[in-house]
Design a protein around this motif. Sequence first.
Motif, PDB file in Angstrom:
ATOM      1  N   THR A 107       0.851  -1.178   0.000  1.00 43.57           N
ATOM      2  CA  THR A 107       0.000   0.000   0.000  1.00 43.57           C
ATOM      3  C   THR A 107       0.884   1.223   0.000  1.00 43.57           C
ATOM      4  OG1 THR A 107      -0.077   0.244   2.406  1.00 43.57           O
ATOM      5  CG2 THR A 107      -1.681  -1.231   1.410  1.00 43.57           C
ATOM      6  N   ALA A 108       0.277   2.370  -0.340  1.00 45.72           N
ATOM      7  CA  ALA A 108       1.059   3.579  -0.449  1.00 45.72           C
ATOM      8  C   ALA A 108       0.926   4.460   0.777  1.00 45.72           C
ATOM      9  CB  ALA A 108       0.609   4.366  -1.689  1.00 45.72           C
ATOM     10  N   ASP A 356      -3.325  15.181   0.542  1.00 45.01           N
ATOM     11  CA  ASP A 356      -3.869  13.869   0.880  1.00 45.01           C
ATOM     12  C   ASP A 356      -2.745  12.879   1.157  1.00 45.01           C
ATOM     13  OD1 ASP A 356      -5.295  11.533   1.117  1.00 45.01           O
ATOM     14  OD2 ASP A 356      -6.418  11.774  -0.745  1.00 45.01           O
ATOM     15  N   SER A 357      -2.636  12.441   2.409  1.00 44.63           N
ATOM     16  CA  SER A 357      -1.607  11.467   2.774  1.00 44.63           C
ATOM     17  C   SER A 357      -1.942  10.064   2.292  1.00 44.63           C
ATOM     18  CB  SER A 357      -1.410  11.449   4.299  1.00 44.63           C
ATOM     19  OG  SER A 357      -2.583  10.977   4.937  1.00 44.63           O
ATOM     20  N   GLY A 358      -3.199   9.816   1.927  1.00 43.83           N
ATOM     21  CA  GLY A 358      -3.609   8.490   1.498  1.00 43.83           C
ATOM     22  C   GLY A 358      -3.467   8.264   0.003  1.00 43.83           C
ATOM     23  N   PHE A 359      -3.158   9.312  -0.736  1.00 45.32           N
ATOM     24  CA  PHE A 359      -2.962   9.217  -2.179  1.00 45.32           C
ATOM     25  C   PHE A 359      -1.466   9.217  -2.441  1.00 45.32           C
ATOM     26  CE2 PHE A 359      -3.587  10.287  -6.641  1.00 45.32           C
ATOM     27  CZ  PHE A 359      -4.819   9.706  -6.921  1.00 45.32           C
ATOM     28  N   SER A 360      -0.993   8.419  -3.365  1.00 44.12           N
ATOM     29  CA  SER A 360       0.450   8.265  -3.588  1.00 44.12           C
ATOM     30  C   SER A 360       0.986   9.279  -4.593  1.00 44.12           C
ATOM     31  CB  SER A 360       0.769   6.853  -4.054  1.00 44.12           C
ATOM     32  OG  SER A 360       0.327   5.921  -3.111  1.00 44.12           O
ATOM     33  N   LEU A 361       0.544   9.124  -5.841  1.00 45.98           N
ATOM     34  CA  LEU A 361       0.983  10.049  -6.878  1.00 45.98           C
ATOM     35  C   LEU A 361       0.206  11.356  -6.773  1.00 45.98           C
ATOM     36  CD1 LEU A 361       1.177   7.618  -9.931  1.00 45.98           C
ATOM     37  CD2 LEU A 361       2.961   8.201  -8.286  1.00 45.98           C
ATOM     38  N   THR A 362       0.738  12.400  -7.353  1.00 40.45           N
ATOM     39  CA  THR A 362       0.039  13.680  -7.388  1.00 40.45           C
ATOM     40  C   THR A 362      -0.825  13.723  -8.640  1.00 40.45           C
ATOM     41  OG1 THR A 362       1.678  14.869  -6.081  1.00 40.45           O
ATOM     42  CG2 THR A 362       0.351  16.172  -7.610  1.00 40.45           C
ATOM     43  N   ASN A 464       1.283  11.658  -1.324  1.00 43.27           N
ATOM     44  CA  ASN A 464       2.288  11.556  -0.263  1.00 43.27           C
ATOM     45  C   ASN A 464       3.710  11.404  -0.781  1.00 43.27           C
ATOM     46  OD1 ASN A 464       2.798   8.671  -0.660  1.00 43.27           O
ATOM     47  ND2 ASN A 464       0.882   8.274   0.415  1.00 43.27           N
ATOM     48  N   ILE A 465       3.899  10.970  -2.037  1.00 46.46           N
ATOM     49  CA  ILE A 465       5.278  10.853  -2.534  1.00 46.46           C
ATOM     50  C   ILE A 465       5.908  12.239  -2.668  1.00 46.46           C
ATOM     51  CG2 ILE A 465       6.696  10.180  -4.509  1.00 46.46           C
ATOM     52  CD1 ILE A 465       4.965   7.755  -4.883  1.00 46.46           C
TER      53      ILE A 465
END
Length: 492
Positions: A107-108, A356-362, A464-465
Amino acid sequence: MSLQSFLQFLLLLLYISSINGFSVNPSAKESSSVIHFKMIHRHAPELLGEKKLTHYDRIQELLHADKLRMNILSHKRKLRATSSRRELQGDGTSFSFPLLSGESTGTASYYVPFRVGTPAQEFLLLVDTGSDLTWMNCRFRCNENNIGSHCSNPKDHNLTKRAFYPENSQTFRTVPCNSTLCQQGFLNLNSNPEMCPTPNSPCSYDYPYASTEVAQGVYAYESVTVKLNNGVEKQIPDMLIGCTREWNDSYGMGKADGIFGLGFNSHGFVSNIYKNFQGKFSYCLMDQYNTKNLSNYLTFGNRNPQEMPPNMQYAVLGTIGDHFGVTVEGIYVDGVKLNISDEVWNIEKGGGMMVDSGFSLTAWVPVAYDPIIAALENPLKGKFTSVKFEGFDSCFKVPQNNNNATMYESLVPKFEIQFLSGVRLKPAVRTYFIDVDDTGVKCFGFNRAPEGDASGSSISILGNIMQQNHMWEFDILGDRLGFAPSSCSLLA
């Protein structure tokens, strides 16, 4: 509705909730200045264990989870109107949770150990600034008052998953389905008030993610146990939680037992805790390529000064629905502002950028995505070989050697986001030009956000990345989002 009118409405809602017998805020003042929830890097040995993921495996799972999440956010955005935050005063106390990165589990997102009940039962929850309900896997025993609700019998218990057992807690208290909270107050949390077989049956929810019902359970008030910065454990009473009987595992939650929602619904964890802890929370997301066994913290309240970077910048913090967001003033590539309409960045006009800390890519709204990709990839054509890679629109094969990191990063255009108030986020190259396999293929780590809804509005999402290598402080009382580059090593 004006901000002042909305704040008055929320205060009235709190009063109505209290006279109905439900406290949505802790009744006791904390006695220390900080609470820490330990935060462990995603590649730490205690998380990675024996599992090994290639870059390709990790990226494909990340893309799958982001796609599901984008559907979730789009669905919720259609259901909910933009909300604001309450104006409450704090008393200067704070606490932190350990935050565990979830990359090694496929998970991300990032994990926190979360202790709930009396005596406390511990769970591992995914930290999510885009969710407004905190819930965990739960085994709520059926009886004559909750037949027809989301309860379970012992024979239904899934012993392969950790679960909260309410009958073992002295402080568990369900919300009756005929209460004002269930019938009206929890509608934005997806309550199911028509499922009310008896007046005292628990208020249930069907928490929707896209077109499926992922989390199904009942609402309750419970005590949450935290550790203050002086090492003393403290119980915070009457926190709203979701007791979830089942969820759709396709959401990609990995080892998590539930969700730690950091969104700003008036009944959520943050809105019910922040007034006692300086009105703020913060976290520092470590470099995804850092293999050291470092620890970090999700902190509620003021961090110690030595933990904070000296060059914090502050943007204006707003809300997009129940989510935290910012207005963008411009996107810059190598110092040049891209020609993108200002309206797509403005929260007040239905746009903006969610943090959003729960989303990985922007993710970028379509009108911004194309010029951003073009500005970044054009200077690389002729320097690296363009390649195709599933899930990305712009990828290059970068020659591999032990000394080429500085070289290739110097060739990649510098990307900057300027927020309202003029401050700029300058992410590290490797957080937007990312490894996608083990052969040297790198892609610009951006997604295209869906087209706008019926009103024409659409939002971008800071994942979050690109938040990594920075300290982030959500100062809710101050209406500001603080950030600064940080290795996070001072917090280990």
